[in-house]
Design a protein around this motif. Structure first.
Motif, short mmCIF file in Angstrom:
data_model
loop_
_atom_site.label_atom_id
_atom_site.label_comp_id
_atom_site.label_asym_id
_atom_site.label_seq_id
_atom_site.Cartn_x
_atom_site.Cartn_y
_atom_site.Cartn_z
N LYS A 69 0.90 -1.00 -0.13
CA LYS A 69 0.00 0.12 0.14
C LYS A 69 0.85 1.31 -0.05
N LYS A 70 0.32 2.33 -0.04
CA LYS A 70 0.92 3.50 0.01
C LYS A 70 1.43 3.71 1.29
N GLN A 71 2.99 4.42 1.24
CA GLN A 71 3.65 4.55 2.33
C GLN A 71 3.09 5.15 3.53
N LYS A 72 3.10 4.66 4.64
CA LYS A 72 2.43 5.33 6.10
C LYS A 72 3.37 5.45 6.98
N GLN A 73 3.26 5.99 8.01
CA GLN A 73 3.97 6.31 9.12
C GLN A 73 4.50 4.93 9.62
N SER A 74 3.80 3.66 9.55
CA SER A 74 4.12 2.28 10.17
C SER A 74 5.32 1.81 9.19
N GLU A 75 5.52 2.33 8.10
CA GLU A 75 6.32 1.75 6.79
C GLU A 75 7.89 2.32 7.18
N LYS A 131 10.98 -23.41 6.01
CA LYS A 131 11.81 -23.09 4.98
C LYS A 131 10.83 -22.31 4.02
N ARG A 132 10.04 -22.85 3.71
CA ARG A 132 8.88 -22.30 2.62
C ARG A 132 8.43 -21.04 3.00
N ARG A 133 8.09 -21.15 4.54
CA ARG A 133 7.33 -19.60 4.92
C ARG A 133 8.59 -18.65 4.78
N ALA A 134 9.76 -18.95 5.37
CA ALA A 134 10.72 -18.04 5.59
C ALA A 134 10.88 -17.49 3.93
N ASP A 135 11.17 -18.36 2.88
CA ASP A 135 11.37 -17.82 1.56
C ASP A 135 10.18 -17.34 1.25
N HIS A 136 9.05 -17.35 1.55
CA HIS A 136 7.86 -16.53 1.04
C HIS A 136 7.78 -15.03 1.65
N LEU A 137 8.21 -15.15 2.68
CA LEU A 137 8.17 -13.82 3.49
C LEU A 137 9.45 -12.90 3.30
N ARG A 138 10.34 -13.56 2.54
CA ARG A 138 11.58 -12.73 2.43
C ARG A 138 11.58 -11.66 1.55
N PRO A 139 11.90 -10.41 2.05
CA PRO A 139 11.70 -9.11 1.21
C PRO A 139 12.73 -9.35 -0.08
N ASP A 140 12.24 -8.49 -1.16
CA ASP A 140 12.97 -8.75 -2.38
C ASP A 140 14.48 -8.20 -2.35
N GLY A 141 14.78 -7.24 -1.42
CA GLY A 141 16.07 -6.84 -1.27
C GLY A 141 16.21 -5.89 -0.16
N LEU A 142 17.61 -5.42 0.28
CA LEU A 142 17.69 -4.55 1.26
C LEU A 142 17.19 -3.15 1.11
N ASP A 143 16.88 -2.86 -0.27
CA ASP A 143 16.45 -1.59 -0.34
C ASP A 143 14.75 -1.68 -0.32
N ALA A 144 13.97 -2.89 -0.09
CA ALA A 144 12.72 -3.01 -0.27
C ALA A 144 11.91 -2.24 0.76
N ARG A 145 11.07 -1.67 0.49
CA ARG A 145 10.01 -0.87 1.67
C ARG A 145 9.21 -1.99 2.15
N ILE A 146 9.24 -2.06 3.55
CA ILE A 146 8.39 -3.06 4.44
C ILE A 146 7.84 -2.52 5.32
N THR A 147 6.78 -2.88 5.88
CA THR A 147 6.04 -2.45 7.07
C THR A 147 6.83 -3.13 8.18
N ALA A 148 6.60 -2.24 9.46
CA ALA A 148 7.16 -2.97 10.64
C ALA A 148 6.68 -4.47 11.05
N GLU A 149 5.29 -4.56 10.71
CA GLU A 149 4.55 -5.80 10.89
C GLU A 149 5.35 -6.92 9.78
N GLU A 150 5.62 -6.46 8.51
CA GLU A 150 6.16 -7.70 7.63
C GLU A 150 7.65 -7.90 8.25
N LEU A 151 8.48 -7.25 8.58
CA LEU A 151 9.60 -7.24 9.17
C LEU A 151 9.50 -8.02 10.57
N ARG A 152 8.53 -7.92 11.25
CA ARG A 152 8.52 -8.74 12.26
C ARG A 152 8.01 -10.13 11.96
#
Length: 252
Positions: A69-75, A131-152
């Motif tokens: 979604k569009k960037q929010k304060q939680s991103e 392993k399948r879950r970790a691979d699925h949730l892995r961000p696309d790269g270090l410069d990817a924008r992710i939310t605090a919840e996604e990082l957790r």
């Protein structure tokens, strides 16, 4: 009753910290309930994947990641606020994957620790799920924008991945070939001996080829060797030998 009301009148302020303690206890109970519910769902999924591995049924894939979604304060932008966190998670994720590939691509390790490649083993099935879950949730790269919840979620998935691998590896080293019959253990031992010949540079090409074919025959029906492992083994068996026109090969 008057002493009681006098006490309330003098120490009415105690109600606030007591209320805070009660609220904190309630929140802790709620969080524990959510954790138990999540663990129960994960156990159900692990058992389902284990049954699928035993019967050959293919489970449906995990749902696709939701669109950003569009960037929010939680991103959080990994390059701005949490570079070290993602770097550490990526490093751990890659390290465990590499340790797993050591078993998946090394036929000698498959023979020594067959449980690591057996999806019917409960701990191996749990590891593959993690392993399948970790691979699925892995961000696309270090410069990817992710939310605090996604990082957790990704951090928890990497932790589960690491713990599940350690448990599966420990169990595989404990089991070794104990779940095979005496005849099957003899075949595994023969395959290991032949494998040493197949990758021995001192052996002739004919000896290596013959040993390689016999390794495949001995393991047939005992261990499911991946195509990637076979390809890796074939490269070792088919090492390039000096050409006949090579000056070094012509020396007596």
């Amino acid at each position: 009753m008057e002493p009681f009301f006098d006490f309330l009148g003098n120490f009415w302020w105690l109600a606030f910290p007591l209320f805070g303690v009660g609220a904190g206890a309630w929140n802790s109970l709620q969080a524990a309930s959510r954790r138990r519910h999540k663990q129960k769902l994960e156990l159900i999924r692990a058992r389902a994947e284990l049954r699928a591995a035993e019967t050959g049924v293919i489970l449906p894939p995990l749902p696709a990641k939701p669109e950003k979604k569009k960037q929010k304060q939680s991103e959080v932008t990994s390059g701005e606020k949490r570079p070290s966190t993602l770097e550490r998670l990526f490093a751990t994720h890659d390290e465990i994957t590499a340790r797993w590939l050591d078993y998946e691509l090394d036929v000698a390790k498959m023979i020594a620790y067959p449980a690591m490649s057996d999806g019917r083993q409960p701990l191996t099935a749990a590891f593959l799920r993690a392993k399948r879950r970790a691979d699925h949730l892995r961000p696309d790269g270090l410069d990817a924008r992710i939310t605090a919840e996604e990082l957790r979620e990704y951090r928890e998935a990497v932790t589960d991945f690491e713990v599940a691998f350690d448990l599966a590896e420990r169990d595989a080293k404990r089991l070794r070939d104990s779940e095979f019959t005496d005849a099957e253990r003899k075949r595994l031992a023969t395959a290991q001996r032949l494998l040493n010949i197949a990758v021995d540079e001192a052996a002739t090409p004919a000896e290596r080829q013959s040993a390689y074919r016999r390794v495949r025959e001995e393991l047939d029906g005992l261990i499911a060797v991946s195509d990637e492992a076979i390809e890796t083994l074939e490269k070792k068996v088919m090492r390039e030998l000096p050409r006949a026109d090579d000056p070094k090969a012509a020396r007596p």
